[in-house]
Design a protein around this motif. Structure first.
Motif, PDB file in Angstrom:
ATOM      1  N   LEU A  84       0.834  -1.207   0.000  1.00  0.00           N
ATOM      2  CA  LEU A  84       0.000   0.000   0.000  1.00  0.00           C
ATOM      3  C   LEU A  84       0.867   1.255   0.000  1.00  0.00           C
ATOM      4  O   LEU A  84       0.540   2.244  -0.652  1.00  0.00           O
ATOM      5  CB  LEU A  84      -0.951  -0.006   1.202  1.00  0.00           C
ATOM      6  CG  LEU A  84      -2.054  -1.052   1.170  1.00  0.00           C
ATOM      7  CD1 LEU A  84      -2.857  -1.006   2.466  1.00  0.00           C
ATOM      8  CD2 LEU A  84      -2.942  -0.887  -0.031  1.00  0.00           C
ATOM      9  N   ALA A  85       1.976   1.206   0.727  1.00  0.00           N
ATOM     10  CA  ALA A  85       2.882   2.346   0.744  1.00  0.00           C
ATOM     11  C   ALA A  85       3.568   2.537  -0.605  1.00  0.00           C
ATOM     12  O   ALA A  85       3.926   3.648  -0.971  1.00  0.00           O
ATOM     13  CB  ALA A  85       3.929   2.168   1.847  1.00  0.00           C
ATOM     14  N   LEU A  86       3.734   1.461  -1.363  1.00  0.00           N
ATOM     15  CA  LEU A  86       4.426   1.524  -2.650  1.00  0.00           C
ATOM     16  C   LEU A  86       3.521   1.923  -3.819  1.00  0.00           C
ATOM     17  O   LEU A  86       4.026   2.263  -4.884  1.00  0.00           O
ATOM     18  CB  LEU A  86       5.062   0.168  -2.961  1.00  0.00           C
ATOM     19  CG  LEU A  86       6.260  -0.202  -2.094  1.00  0.00           C
ATOM     20  CD1 LEU A  86       6.641  -1.653  -2.302  1.00  0.00           C
ATOM     21  CD2 LEU A  86       7.427   0.705  -2.397  1.00  0.00           C
ATOM     22  N   LEU A  87       2.217   1.885  -3.631  1.00  0.00           N
ATOM     23  CA  LEU A  87       1.317   2.199  -4.742  1.00  0.00           C
ATOM     24  C   LEU A  87       1.522   3.610  -5.277  1.00  0.00           C
ATOM     25  O   LEU A  87       1.387   3.853  -6.476  1.00  0.00           O
ATOM     26  CB  LEU A  87      -0.145   2.004  -4.325  1.00  0.00           C
ATOM     27  CG  LEU A  87      -0.578   0.565  -4.071  1.00  0.00           C
ATOM     28  CD1 LEU A  87      -2.030   0.528  -3.637  1.00  0.00           C
ATOM     29  CD2 LEU A  87      -0.352  -0.307  -5.285  1.00  0.00           C
ATOM     30  N   ALA A  88       1.878   4.534  -4.409  1.00  0.00           N
ATOM     31  CA  ALA A  88       2.056   5.925  -4.822  1.00  0.00           C
ATOM     32  C   ALA A  88       3.244   6.102  -5.760  1.00  0.00           C
ATOM     33  O   ALA A  88       3.310   7.098  -6.479  1.00  0.00           O
ATOM     34  CB  ALA A  88       2.220   6.815  -3.594  1.00  0.00           C
ATOM     35  N   GLN A  89       4.173   5.145  -5.773  1.00  0.00           N
ATOM     36  CA  GLN A  89       5.326   5.265  -6.658  1.00  0.00           C
ATOM     37  C   GLN A  89       4.947   5.082  -8.125  1.00  0.00           C
ATOM     38  O   GLN A  89       5.678   5.509  -8.994  1.00  0.00           O
ATOM     39  CB  GLN A  89       6.398   4.244  -6.281  1.00  0.00           C
ATOM     40  CG  GLN A  89       7.081   4.548  -4.979  1.00  0.00           C
ATOM     41  CD  GLN A  89       8.153   3.519  -4.669  1.00  0.00           C
ATOM     42  OE1 GLN A  89       8.197   2.435  -5.237  1.00  0.00           O
ATOM     43  NE2 GLN A  89       9.036   3.863  -3.750  1.00  0.00           N
ATOM     44  N   GLY A  90       3.836   4.412  -8.366  1.00  0.00           N
ATOM     45  CA  GLY A  90       3.370   4.245  -9.732  1.00  0.00           C
ATOM     46  C   GLY A  90       3.984   3.077 -10.492  1.00  0.00           C
ATOM     47  O   GLY A  90       3.679   2.887 -11.663  1.00  0.00           O
ATOM     48  N   LEU A 149       0.214  -4.729  -9.574  1.00  0.00           N
ATOM     49  CA  LEU A 149      -0.183  -6.099  -9.916  1.00  0.00           C
ATOM     50  C   LEU A 149      -0.395  -6.927  -8.659  1.00  0.00           C
ATOM     51  O   LEU A 149      -1.362  -7.682  -8.548  1.00  0.00           O
ATOM     52  CB  LEU A 149       0.866  -6.746 -10.817  1.00  0.00           C
ATOM     53  CG  LEU A 149       0.937  -6.225 -12.240  1.00  0.00           C
ATOM     54  CD1 LEU A 149       2.151  -6.809 -12.971  1.00  0.00           C
ATOM     55  CD2 LEU A 149      -0.339  -6.551 -12.991  1.00  0.00           C
ATOM     56  N   PHE A 150       0.523  -6.789  -7.698  1.00  0.00           N
ATOM     57  CA  PHE A 150       0.368  -7.500  -6.440  1.00  0.00           C
ATOM     58  C   PHE A 150      -0.917  -7.065  -5.738  1.00  0.00           C
ATOM     59  O   PHE A 150      -1.675  -7.895  -5.231  1.00  0.00           O
ATOM     60  CB  PHE A 150       1.575  -7.248  -5.529  1.00  0.00           C
ATOM     61  CG  PHE A 150       1.464  -7.945  -4.206  1.00  0.00           C
ATOM     62  CD1 PHE A 150       1.944  -9.232  -4.052  1.00  0.00           C
ATOM     63  CD2 PHE A 150       0.872  -7.331  -3.114  1.00  0.00           C
ATOM     64  CE1 PHE A 150       1.831  -9.892  -2.840  1.00  0.00           C
ATOM     65  CE2 PHE A 150       0.753  -7.974  -1.898  1.00  0.00           C
ATOM     66  CZ  PHE A 150       1.240  -9.261  -1.765  1.00  0.00           C
ATOM     67  N   PHE A 151      -1.159  -5.757  -5.710  1.00  0.00           N
ATOM     68  CA  PHE A 151      -2.339  -5.215  -5.049  1.00  0.00           C
ATOM     69  C   PHE A 151      -3.627  -5.757  -5.679  1.00  0.00           C
ATOM     70  O   PHE A 151      -4.549  -6.178  -4.969  1.00  0.00           O
ATOM     71  CB  PHE A 151      -2.306  -3.686  -5.109  1.00  0.00           C
ATOM     72  CG  PHE A 151      -3.492  -3.008  -4.502  1.00  0.00           C
ATOM     73  CD1 PHE A 151      -3.707  -3.048  -3.138  1.00  0.00           C
ATOM     74  CD2 PHE A 151      -4.401  -2.334  -5.297  1.00  0.00           C
ATOM     75  CE1 PHE A 151      -4.805  -2.424  -2.565  1.00  0.00           C
ATOM     76  CE2 PHE A 151      -5.506  -1.708  -4.741  1.00  0.00           C
ATOM     77  CZ  PHE A 151      -5.701  -1.753  -3.372  1.00  0.00           C
ATOM     78  N   LEU A 152      -3.681  -5.770  -7.003  1.00  0.00           N
ATOM     79  CA  LEU A 152      -4.870  -6.295  -7.688  1.00  0.00           C
ATOM     80  C   LEU A 152      -5.051  -7.790  -7.433  1.00  0.00           C
ATOM     81  O   LEU A 152      -6.170  -8.262  -7.217  1.00  0.00           O
ATOM     82  CB  LEU A 152      -4.797  -5.996  -9.186  1.00  0.00           C
ATOM     83  CG  LEU A 152      -4.870  -4.510  -9.544  1.00  0.00           C
ATOM     84  CD1 LEU A 152      -4.610  -4.306 -11.033  1.00  0.00           C
ATOM     85  CD2 LEU A 152      -6.197  -3.916  -9.128  1.00  0.00           C
ATOM     86  N   ALA A 153      -3.937  -8.536  -7.427  1.00  0.00           N
ATOM     87  CA  ALA A 153      -4.017  -9.964  -7.113  1.00  0.00           C
ATOM     88  C   ALA A 153      -4.466 -10.171  -5.669  1.00  0.00           C
ATOM     89  O   ALA A 153      -5.248 -11.087  -5.375  1.00  0.00           O
ATOM     90  CB  ALA A 153      -2.663 -10.627  -7.352  1.00  0.00           C
ATOM     91  N   MET A 154      -4.008  -9.312  -4.769  1.00  0.00           N
ATOM     92  CA  MET A 154      -4.411  -9.394  -3.365  1.00  0.00           C
ATOM     93  C   MET A 154      -5.911  -9.134  -3.227  1.00  0.00           C
ATOM     94  O   MET A 154      -6.615  -9.853  -2.510  1.00  0.00           O
ATOM     95  CB  MET A 154      -3.612  -8.387  -2.542  1.00  0.00           C
ATOM     96  CG  MET A 154      -3.947  -8.382  -1.067  1.00  0.00           C
ATOM     97  SD  MET A 154      -2.942  -7.219  -0.142  1.00  0.00           S
ATOM     98  CE  MET A 154      -3.628  -5.653  -0.663  1.00  0.00           C
TER      99      MET A 154
END
Length: 145
Positions: free
Chosen positions: A106-112, A118-123
């Protein structure tokens, strides 16, 4: 007030993840690589979390409500069963393959970058499948104490 406290809590948690190196997949994979070039530094992060949790959770379990008035929602299961073991193994395999776990991603999503997304969507897909299976089985997730 609840939104402000939620925001502050999330910011402190995210900052802790970034400062500890938990948002760096290569550092996480180095920690998980016991047979290769093992990096034990994240053990101190996890050890600190376990130490704090060992004091905080017994205190929280005795409270009927959280500090901001919401009901305390703690796990009710007390036994290690097949369901828990399979969940842990699934989490560990995903963590080991990708180098990400839910909080740091979640903290890394802002990096773009594409990989955290992809991990977030799979999660999210995995969480949706879990919810569907839970509803089919009628298994409660947790109850307020």
């Amino acid at each position: 007030m609840r939104l402000v406290m939620a925001l502050l809590s999330g910011l402190v948690f995210g900052l802790g993840l970034i400062l500890s190196g938990m948002t760096d997949p290569s550092k996480v994979l180095g920690f998980l690589d016991l047979a290769g070039n093992w990096d034990p530094s994240l053990a101190f992060v996890m050890g600190g979390a376990v130490l704090i949790g060992s004091f905080v959770f017994p205190f929280a379990a005795k409270r009927p409500k959280a500090f901001l008035g919401d009901a305390m929602r703690l796990p009710t299961a007390t036994k290690i069963d097949l369901r828990l073991a399979l969940g842990g193994v699934t989490f560990g395999v995903g963590w080991g393959l990708a180098g990400y776990c839910p909080g740091p991603v979640l903290a890394l999503l802002a990096q773009g970058d594409a990989k955290p997304w992809l991990f977030f969507l799979a999660m999210l897909a995995g969480m949706a499948i879990f919810e569907v299976l839970e509803r089919m089985n009628g298994t409660p997730k947790h109850k307020a104490i």
